[in-house]
Scaffold this motif. Structure first.
Motif, short mmCIF file in Angstrom:
data_model
loop_
_atom_site.label_atom_id
_atom_site.label_comp_id
_atom_site.label_asym_id
_atom_site.label_seq_id
_atom_site.Cartn_x
_atom_site.Cartn_y
_atom_site.Cartn_z
N LYS A 54 18.36 -1.86 23.72
CA LYS A 54 18.80 -1.92 25.11
C LYS A 54 19.56 -3.21 25.36
CE LYS A 54 18.48 -0.01 29.30
NZ LYS A 54 18.86 1.37 29.60
N GLU A 57 23.14 -3.30 24.36
CA GLU A 57 24.08 -2.62 25.25
C GLU A 57 24.46 -3.50 26.44
OE1 GLU A 57 22.12 0.99 26.34
OE2 GLU A 57 22.03 1.69 24.28
N TYR A 392 23.96 1.55 13.20
CA TYR A 392 24.82 2.61 13.72
C TYR A 392 25.34 2.13 15.07
CZ TYR A 392 26.01 7.11 15.86
OH TYR A 392 26.65 8.13 16.50
N VAL A 394 28.08 2.59 18.23
CA VAL A 394 29.05 3.42 18.92
C VAL A 394 29.84 2.52 19.86
CG1 VAL A 394 29.40 5.37 20.46
CG2 VAL A 394 27.51 5.40 18.85
N TYR A 402 28.49 0.32 23.00
CA TYR A 402 27.92 1.38 23.83
C TYR A 402 26.52 1.71 23.37
CZ TYR A 402 27.55 5.47 26.70
OH TYR A 402 27.12 6.36 27.65
N ARG A 403 26.32 1.66 22.08
CA ARG A 403 24.99 1.94 21.55
C ARG A 403 24.88 1.24 20.20
NH1 ARG A 403 20.25 2.98 20.74
NH2 ARG A 403 19.36 4.80 19.73
N ARG A 405 22.17 1.05 17.09
CA ARG A 405 20.92 1.59 16.59
C ARG A 405 20.64 0.95 15.23
NH1 ARG A 405 16.01 4.23 16.02
NH2 ARG A 405 15.94 5.18 13.99
N THR C 57 18.66 9.53 15.59
CA THR C 57 18.66 8.82 16.86
C THR C 57 19.44 9.64 17.88
OG1 THR C 57 19.07 6.70 17.92
CG2 THR C 57 20.70 7.44 16.34
N ALA C 58 19.65 9.07 19.03
CA ALA C 58 20.39 9.79 20.06
C ALA C 58 21.30 8.81 20.78
CB ALA C 58 19.43 10.45 21.04
N VAL C 59 22.28 9.34 21.45
CA VAL C 59 23.17 8.52 22.27
C VAL C 59 23.24 9.17 23.63
CG1 VAL C 59 25.48 7.54 22.48
CG2 VAL C 59 24.52 7.92 20.23
N ASP C 60 23.10 8.34 24.65
CA ASP C 60 23.18 8.84 26.02
C ASP C 60 24.61 8.61 26.51
OD1 ASP C 60 23.03 9.43 28.63
OD2 ASP C 60 21.57 7.90 29.17
N GLY C 61 25.31 9.69 26.80
CA GLY C 61 26.72 9.55 27.17
C GLY C 61 26.96 9.52 28.67
N VAL C 73 21.79 12.36 16.79
CA VAL C 73 22.56 12.01 15.59
C VAL C 73 21.64 11.94 14.39
CG1 VAL C 73 24.16 10.36 14.61
CG2 VAL C 73 24.03 10.61 17.08
N PHE C 119 14.57 8.48 24.93
CA PHE C 119 15.61 9.26 25.62
C PHE C 119 15.06 10.45 26.40
CE2 PHE C 119 17.90 7.09 22.32
CZ PHE C 119 19.05 6.68 22.96
N ARG C 144 17.76 5.47 28.20
CA ARG C 144 18.72 6.21 29.01
C ARG C 144 19.54 5.21 29.80
NH1 ARG C 144 16.50 11.78 31.62
NH2 ARG C 144 16.04 12.82 29.65
#
Lengths: 445, 157, 160
Positions: A54, A57, A392, A394, A402-403, A405, C57-61, C73, C119, C144
């Motif tokens: 977090k 970001e 990872y 983004v 943006y992200r 990981r 993992t995941a990404v919140d768009g 992902v 998430f 989130r």
């Protein structure tokens, strides 16, 4: 003789942690015991969740670097490098040859400190306190070496996107060789103390066994996987930096038990030291060479001059950087440059001596400006001390990731812990857990 | 009144308070509540190079009931906070708390949903050792500060 | 080697929504309905042989206005072939549900728990889906984008 009364078959729940000393402070294991035998366990983590992902970001790309130090705080340089390599991949940058060698050297030194701590601590938990003291002594020497290079012992934030913060100090190579020699001495002593020690071997051999198939199913990498006989190492499978220039072996075990993991770690330290020595031999010069002929003023003087507006002629001079901020002024370096002004922080000399440098610095650091990688997503794995450490990232093209990981290497081992512990006895929890080398910052992030 | 020297009397006088405090400050049984990065520096401090034993604080006790000083080493998350409070409550008086590292002092740069912003919001703290993580020298300095504090403390016993 | 994602597209043309190999990372975006079948094939088919699930993992768009809001992902790795593939699946906020991968890779257990924790994406068929990093009393899912980064929910001590 009366028949023995049939013992009652009833399991007992035992809570271990989160503050149990053998649990390293932040893991809770709820064990279901049948007598001494562990029937089932529930491993609870998350006690050191510090919201790294977090935070990443919220801040700019450069501001994430200090947070990465604190992921795996036993080998912070590897985290630094991993993150920077991922962002560099996002930018499509490549650092200079010398910076790559420096990164390799620091990475391997970090790996040695990590294994020293892991082996030392798990030996201490089995009663071999001397081993712990010896290994911490060796670690202390490496810390001092790292401090000379980076200015800090532990949380170093040494790498930058596009290079490293400062060059190696002048007599680094000789000091490093000397310290590696001392480390070898320590490792030899430890080897003589415990490798054939009856108590130590009995506590480790055939304990905490994991099969190859299970290790793969759990996505385990690093020494833990190699102890089962699979020679997967990111440095070999997908060489990054300049790892393909060196001759090193990947030690593997065969049984996948605690003892093999101990042996693999001990061997890996030796291999890491070999890599460092080869790198010291091969390290090229480059834009970071020391300028001993004139043209040097201390950074503090330069700032004072610049404050009074006397900046003519300052640009282009090299200033002595001062990593400790105490005025001890170690080293006089220019920085390692990627040539991409949009990604790199300008050298401190430029920041202090020219308005362009200052503006450039401001532009890379301040919120709302910052460096802006192109849109896209990357995954970059490096070989951490515990296994594959992947970042990872983004990017949405703005100045904040943006992200971000992290693929935490010891998270997956902790996930498998419950399976590994099953069937062993209560006392085996301690050495098995010790061989996992659980690092809270990386586990919980 | 004639003042006799130590050699003449073979003894010396002091206040009982001072004597007790003196004894206490050199027999610190510490409980290391180690969670994070600072633990590495705690290990360095405790081992032979910096040798915390010189200050009479070399013996960690892993039961809070046997400890005098609680060393809170490393970030405390909200998930862990009740545990810390529980440990503190189990310690017998007199007890002191050392906040080791900036995360325990103020939360450090972890200003987020998961982290306690300074352990003094949960338990009282006697000595703060800032630094991320503090160098072993800082830790020894903090320990000496704690000893001073123990020496001058007025406690009912 | 190479063009893994093209091979995936060739085999399941209807299921691959998108593919790219931006910066060398081969990526396919799959439809959720075909996810389990394709993942099973990716793992077991000797052509792909992805024995390892490296990361999940995941990404919140939300901030980017993605229409299905989340992307889950998967990073796959093959030990024998030494290749990698990124598999993505898009999920809606209202219907944040994914088929589980625990039957294929044991590690998916904890990874999926983490994604659920952070998430709020559920995994259908997961044996024990509960929070992993946060505590049970915690309300919301911190990663989130609409969760403020410093909104604290202390168990003891002062509120925020």
């Amino acid at each position: 003789m009366p028949e023995l009364k049939k013992t009652r078959k009833e399991s007992m729940l035992l809570n271990i942690g989160p503050t149990h000393p053998a649990m390293h402070g932040i893991v809770r294991i709820i064990a279901e015991l049948d007598g001494e035998e562990v029937v089932d366990t529930d491993v609870e983590i998350g006690y050191l969740h510090r919201a790294f992902e977090k935070h990443a970001e919220q801040d700019g790309y450069l501001q994430v670097i200090p947070y990465t130090d604190r992921l795996n705080y036993v080998s912070p340089l590897i985290n630094n490098t991993g993150y920077c390599l991922a962002v560099e991949k996002l930018f499509g940058l490549e650092t200079t040859e010398r910076a790559k060698y420096i990164r390799v050297i620091m990475n391997e030194l970090s790996r040695v400190t990590d294994h020293l701590t892991c082996v030392g601590a798990s030996a201490m938990e089995l009663g071999a306190f001397t081993v712990f003291l010896y290994m911490i002594k060796a670690r202390e020497m490496i810390y001092q070496l790292i401090e000379e290079v980076t200015g800090a012992r532990l949380t170093i934030s040494y790498t930058r996107i596009g290079g490293v913060k400062a060059d190696l100090p002048p007599d680094f190579a000789s000091k490093c060789r000397e310290i590696l020699g001392e480390c070898r001495g320590v490792l030899k002593e430890v080897d003589q103390l415990v490798t054939r020690n009856r108590i130590f071997v009995d506590r480790l051999k055939d304990i905490g066994v994991i099969s190859q198939a299970d290790a793969v199913a759990y996505g385990i990498t690093g020494p833990f996987l190699r102890s089962t006989g699979i020679d997967y190492d990111v440095r070999r499978a997908a060489p990054y930096l300049v790892y393909d220039h060196f001759d090193f072996e990947i030690p593997v075990g065969e049984h996948g038990d605690n003892f093999d993991r101990y042996l693999v770690r001990m061997d890996e330290m030796e291999q890491s030291m070999r890599i460092v020595e080869q790198a010291l031999d091969k390290i090229p010069g480059g834009p970071v060479l020391l300028d001993t002929q004139g043209n040097e003023i201390s950074a503090a003087d330069m700032v004072d001059e610049a404050k009074m507006g006397r900046v003519t002629g300052l640009c282009g001079k090299s200033a002595s950087t001062d990593p400790t901020l105490e005025g001890s002024g170690r080293g006089i370096y220019e920085k390692i440059e990627s040539g991409n002004k949009e990604a790199m922080m300008p050298p401190k000399e430029m920041t202090y001596s020219s308005i362009e440098g200052l503006m450039n610095h401001f532009k890379t650091v301040m919120v709302g400006h910052g460096i802006r990688p192109p849109k896209g997503e990357v995954y970059f794995p490096v070989e951490g001390a515990n296994g594959e450490l992947g970042f990872y990232i983004v990017s949405d093209g703005t100045d904040r990731p943006y992200r971000v990981r992290v693929r935490p290497p010891c998270f997956v081992i902790m996930a498998a812990l419950s399976k590994i512990l099953k069937g062993d006895t209560l006392a085996d929890i301690v050495p098995t857990f010790g061989s996992v080398n659980m690092i809270g910052g990386e586990l919980d992030r | 009144m004639e003042v006799k020297t130590l050699e003449q009397t073979g003894g010396f006088t002091s206040k009982l308070d001072d004597m007790v405090a003196w004894a206490r400050k050199f027999s610190i049984f510490q409980y290391p509540f180690i969670t994070a990065c600072c633990g590495m520096e705690y290990m360095s401090t405790a081992c032979s190079h910096y040798d915390v034993d010189r200050f009479g604080a070399g013996l960690p006790r892993f039961s809070p009931r046997q400890a005098d000083v609680l060393f809170v080493v490393g970030t405390i998350s909200h998930k862990l906070a009740p545990v810390l409070k529980h440990i503190y409550d189990q310690m017998a008086d007199p007890k002191w708390v050392v906040a080791f590292g900036v995360c325990t002092c103020t939360g450090g740069f972890y200003n987020n949903y998961a982290t306690v912003q300074g352990i003094d919001t949960i338990i009282p703290v006697d000595v703060y050792i800032p630094g991320c993580p503090p160098r072993p020298e800082y830790v020894l300095d903090g320990l000496m500060k704690l000893q001073e504090k123990i020496q001058i403390e007025k406690k009912a016993y | 080697m190479g063009n893994l994602h093209d091979r995936v597209k060739e085999r399941w043309p209807h299921a691959v929504l998108e593919l790219h190999d931006d910066r060398g990372d081969e990526t396919v975006v799959l439809m959720r309905d075909d996810f389990t079948v394709i993942m099973k094939a990716l793992k077991e088919d000797p052509e792909f042989d992805f024995q390892m699930l490296m990361d999940l993992t995941a990404v919140d768009g939300k901030d980017l206005g993605w229409k299905p809001r989340f992307e889950v992902v998967y990073h796959l790795y093959s030990l024998s072939k030494n290749h990698r593939l990124r598999v993505k699946v898009r999920v809606n906020e209202r219907d944040a549900l994914m088929p589980t991968a625990t039957t294929l890779w044991a590690i998916a257990d904890w990874f999926e728990r983490e994604v659920w924790d952070m998430f709020g994406i559920r995994f259908e068929g997961h044996p024990d889906l509960r929070r992993i990093l946060m505590y049970d009393e915690f309300v919301g899912h911190p990663l989130r984008k609409d969760y403020p980064h410093n909104k604290r929910q202390p168990l003891i001590g002062p509120k925020n």
